[in-house]
Design a protein around this motif. Structure first.
Motif, mmCIF file in Angstrom:
data_model
loop_
_atom_site.group_PDB
_atom_site.id
_atom_site.type_symbol
_atom_site.label_atom_id
_atom_site.label_comp_id
_atom_site.label_asym_id
_atom_site.label_seq_id
_atom_site.Cartn_x
_atom_site.Cartn_y
_atom_site.Cartn_z
ATOM 1 N N PHE A 43 0.883 -1.303 0.022
ATOM 2 C CA PHE A 43 0.069 0.036 -0.088
ATOM 3 C C PHE A 43 1.041 1.303 -0.049
ATOM 4 O O PHE A 43 0.565 2.362 -0.710
ATOM 5 C CB PHE A 43 -0.779 -0.014 1.272
ATOM 6 C CG PHE A 43 -1.741 1.273 1.303
ATOM 7 C CD1 PHE A 43 -2.859 1.513 0.651
ATOM 8 C CD2 PHE A 43 -1.195 2.345 2.260
ATOM 9 C CE1 PHE A 43 -3.582 2.780 0.804
ATOM 10 C CE2 PHE A 43 -2.037 3.340 2.544
ATOM 11 C CZ PHE A 43 -3.112 3.588 1.690
ATOM 12 N N LEU A 44 1.904 1.350 0.891
ATOM 13 C CA LEU A 44 2.743 2.481 0.963
ATOM 14 C C LEU A 44 3.510 2.634 -0.489
ATOM 15 O O LEU A 44 3.711 3.732 -0.732
ATOM 16 C CB LEU A 44 3.760 2.208 2.153
ATOM 17 C CG LEU A 44 3.310 2.417 3.389
ATOM 18 C CD1 LEU A 44 4.085 2.136 4.337
ATOM 19 C CD2 LEU A 44 2.630 3.753 3.603
ATOM 20 N N ARG A 45 3.967 1.557 -1.041
ATOM 21 C CA ARG A 45 4.588 1.771 -2.017
ATOM 22 C C ARG A 45 3.754 2.334 -3.403
ATOM 23 O O ARG A 45 4.068 3.032 -4.172
ATOM 24 C CB ARG A 45 5.127 0.269 -2.646
ATOM 25 C CG ARG A 45 6.122 0.033 -3.981
ATOM 26 C CD ARG A 45 7.104 -0.985 -4.062
ATOM 27 N NE ARG A 45 5.971 -2.010 -4.047
ATOM 28 C CZ ARG A 45 6.144 -2.835 -3.195
ATOM 29 N NH1 ARG A 45 6.720 -2.872 -1.991
ATOM 30 N NH2 ARG A 45 5.462 -4.192 -3.243
ATOM 31 N N LEU A 46 2.352 1.625 -3.456
ATOM 32 C CA LEU A 46 1.496 2.183 -4.462
ATOM 33 C C LEU A 46 1.095 3.757 -4.100
ATOM 34 O O LEU A 46 1.232 4.579 -5.258
ATOM 35 C CB LEU A 46 0.227 1.383 -4.354
ATOM 36 C CG LEU A 46 0.160 -0.166 -4.946
ATOM 37 C CD1 LEU A 46 -1.033 -0.718 -4.575
ATOM 38 C CD2 LEU A 46 0.781 -0.036 -6.324
ATOM 39 N N GLN A 50 1.773 6.717 -6.635
ATOM 40 C CA GLN A 50 0.925 7.742 -6.996
ATOM 41 C C GLN A 50 1.181 9.317 -6.770
ATOM 42 O O GLN A 50 0.884 10.230 -7.409
ATOM 43 C CB GLN A 50 -0.422 7.395 -6.243
ATOM 44 C CG GLN A 50 -1.294 6.122 -6.548
ATOM 45 C CD GLN A 50 -2.452 5.836 -5.936
ATOM 46 O OE1 GLN A 50 -2.746 6.316 -4.721
ATOM 47 N NE2 GLN A 50 -3.207 4.915 -6.470
ATOM 48 N N TYR A 51 1.987 9.458 -5.553
ATOM 49 C CA TYR A 51 2.256 10.905 -5.101
ATOM 50 C C TYR A 51 3.320 11.268 -6.621
ATOM 51 O O TYR A 51 3.153 12.424 -6.605
ATOM 52 C CB TYR A 51 2.922 10.770 -3.905
ATOM 53 C CG TYR A 51 1.858 10.717 -2.814
ATOM 54 C CD1 TYR A 51 0.606 11.477 -2.840
ATOM 55 C CD2 TYR A 51 2.261 10.330 -1.296
ATOM 56 C CE1 TYR A 51 -0.174 11.290 -1.873
ATOM 57 C CE2 TYR A 51 1.341 10.254 -0.533
ATOM 58 C CZ TYR A 51 0.168 10.913 -0.508
ATOM 59 O OH TYR A 51 -0.743 10.663 0.398
ATOM 60 N N GLN A 53 3.636 10.383 -9.338
ATOM 61 C CA GLN A 53 2.960 10.682 -10.699
ATOM 62 C C GLN A 53 2.356 11.907 -10.533
ATOM 63 O O GLN A 53 2.292 12.734 -11.617
ATOM 64 C CB GLN A 53 2.150 9.448 -11.065
ATOM 65 C CG GLN A 53 1.634 9.486 -12.433
ATOM 66 C CD GLN A 53 2.581 9.510 -13.330
ATOM 67 O OE1 GLN A 53 3.481 8.646 -13.372
ATOM 68 N NE2 GLN A 53 2.727 10.518 -14.470
ATOM 69 N N SER A 54 1.671 12.234 -9.592
ATOM 70 C CA SER A 54 1.053 13.667 -9.477
ATOM 71 C C SER A 54 1.802 14.557 -9.713
ATOM 72 O O SER A 54 1.437 15.713 -10.128
ATOM 73 C CB SER A 54 0.117 13.425 -7.994
ATOM 74 O OG SER A 54 -0.353 14.625 -7.804
ATOM 75 N N ILE A 55 3.094 14.419 -8.783
ATOM 76 C CA ILE A 55 4.325 15.557 -8.753
ATOM 77 C C ILE A 55 4.422 15.913 -10.470
ATOM 78 O O ILE A 55 4.461 16.961 -10.852
ATOM 79 C CB ILE A 55 5.292 15.197 -8.049
ATOM 80 C CG1 ILE A 55 4.810 14.997 -6.622
ATOM 81 C CG2 ILE A 55 6.552 16.079 -8.269
ATOM 82 C CD1 ILE A 55 5.838 14.747 -5.592
ATOM 83 N N LEU A 56 4.655 14.626 -11.047
ATOM 84 C CA LEU A 56 5.092 14.670 -12.487
ATOM 85 C C LEU A 56 4.063 15.587 -13.315
ATOM 86 O O LEU A 56 4.344 16.344 -14.045
ATOM 87 C CB LEU A 56 5.550 13.303 -13.087
ATOM 88 C CG LEU A 56 6.701 12.712 -12.566
ATOM 89 C CD1 LEU A 56 6.717 11.560 -13.486
ATOM 90 C CD2 LEU A 56 7.756 13.765 -12.758
ATOM 91 N N ASP A 57 2.916 14.829 -13.060
ATOM 92 C CA ASP A 57 1.717 15.646 -13.658
ATOM 93 C C ASP A 57 1.513 16.974 -13.692
ATOM 94 O O ASP A 57 1.338 17.810 -14.698
ATOM 95 C CB ASP A 57 0.340 15.006 -13.492
ATOM 96 C CG ASP A 57 0.409 13.598 -13.922
ATOM 97 O OD1 ASP A 57 1.210 12.877 -14.848
ATOM 98 O OD2 ASP A 57 -0.563 12.858 -13.479
ATOM 99 N N THR A 58 1.707 17.437 -12.408
ATOM 100 C CA THR A 58 1.553 18.960 -12.043
ATOM 101 C C THR A 58 2.685 19.641 -12.766
ATOM 102 O O THR A 58 2.542 20.785 -13.097
ATOM 103 C CB THR A 58 1.593 18.988 -10.489
ATOM 104 O OG1 THR A 58 0.452 18.421 -10.032
ATOM 105 C CG2 THR A 58 1.469 20.547 -10.272
ATOM 106 N N ALA A 59 3.965 19.338 -12.484
ATOM 107 C CA ALA A 59 5.009 19.932 -13.210
ATOM 108 C C ALA A 59 4.803 20.073 -14.776
ATOM 109 O O ALA A 59 5.354 20.954 -15.386
ATOM 110 C CB ALA A 59 6.447 19.360 -13.008
ATOM 111 N N MET A 60 4.503 18.831 -15.485
ATOM 112 C CA MET A 60 4.300 18.863 -16.849
ATOM 113 C C MET A 60 3.278 19.940 -17.408
ATOM 114 O O MET A 60 3.482 20.668 -18.369
ATOM 115 C CB MET A 60 3.830 17.444 -17.226
ATOM 116 C CG MET A 60 3.873 17.380 -18.906
ATOM 117 S SD MET A 60 5.770 17.519 -19.375
ATOM 118 C CE MET A 60 6.421 15.890 -18.927
ATOM 119 N N ALA A 210 12.515 7.644 -9.115
ATOM 120 C CA ALA A 210 10.918 7.299 -8.582
ATOM 121 C C ALA A 210 10.057 7.519 -9.530
ATOM 122 O O ALA A 210 9.212 6.483 -9.695
ATOM 123 C CB ALA A 210 10.576 8.324 -7.522
ATOM 124 N N ALA A 211 10.004 8.269 -10.624
ATOM 125 C CA ALA A 211 9.125 8.194 -11.775
ATOM 126 C C ALA A 211 9.665 8.982 -12.938
ATOM 127 O O ALA A 211 10.477 9.851 -12.526
ATOM 128 C CB ALA A 211 7.708 8.894 -11.400
#
Length: 232
Positions: A43-46, A50-51, A53-60, A210-211
């Motif tokens: 759960f923590l890894r997932l 998710q966190y 990917q959210s950072i990447l999406d916001t930066a993009m 991480a992503a």
């Protein structure tokens, strides 16, 4: 009489039976704890993924908006820490461009020392240092010859300096953005797009990725690619 006889014949649990029962219960509890521990780690890894990917999406999204502001020219530095006197490259971690308001902008995740802010000759104060791994925009006032001053007596200067997000946004990760001019574009050529790769690392040394994500960004206005020395 029969009830008394039954009660007299009833036997209790032996010590061996009790120990065996406790052993079985311990084994079951241990197996359950291990299962819960594994589920918790998954759960923590997932959640961490998710966190990230959210950072990447916001930066993009931020970079898409930035591409829409670029006009005049774009220039890429191999590294955005010390740019004075540096010519441009086709790929690097710092992007410079002229915006529609006439300011030169420099985007980088390479960090920046404390910076003296000026409006003309008027000193406005000092902006705090920004650590590497955070998206930062520095603004400069362009001179008539197309250059701008980014350092005085070895100290970084700017018209303004603005981190894109607060430090907590990165969740103790380190962001790296790599800009690249498409193949075949030469000095002075118009350029319609730019390739951007956004990496998020768990460590400052960029050893544990991480992503990662990459995208081709479109320029809204007419933009030319330059390598000329613009920063003094």
């Amino acid at each position: 009489m029969r009830i008394k006889k039954i009660l007299r014949q009833k036997q209790g649990t032996t010590l061996v039976e009790m120990l065996a029962c406790l052993t079985l219960i311990s084994i079951i509890l241990l197996m359950a704890a291990r299962g819960l521990s594994s589920a918790s780690r998954i759960f923590l890894r997932l959640q961490k993924t998710q966190y990230a990917q959210s950072i990447l999406d916001t930066a993009m999204t931020e970079l898409r908006n930035v591409a829409g502001e670029a006009t005049g020219y774009v220039k890429i530095y191999e590294n955005g820490t010390h740019i004075a006197g540096q010519t441009g490259t086709t790929s690097g971690t710092a992007l410079e461009f002229l915006d529609s308001k006439g300011y030169v902008r420099l985007l980088t995740t390479d960090g920046c020392e404390a910076t003296e802010l000026y409006r003309g000759d008027e000193e406005l104060g000092t902006a705090k240092a920004v650590e590497a791994g955070e998206l930062l925009t520095r603004y400069y006032t362009r001179n008539n010859d197309g250059t701008y001053v980014c350092a005085k007596d070895g100290t970084p200067v700017a018209r303004a300096m603005e981190p894109a997000y607060s430090k907590g946004f990165y969740m103790e990760n380190y962001l790296e953005i790599v800009y690249r001019i498409p193949d075949g574009i030469q000095e002075g050529d118009p350029v319609d797009t730019m390739v951007v790769t956004v990496n998020l690392y768990e460590d400052e040394e960029h050893r544990k990725l991480a992503a990662s994500d990459a995208e081709v960004l479109d320029f809204r206005y007419e933009v030319k690619y330059t390598k000329a020395n613009t920063a003094e």
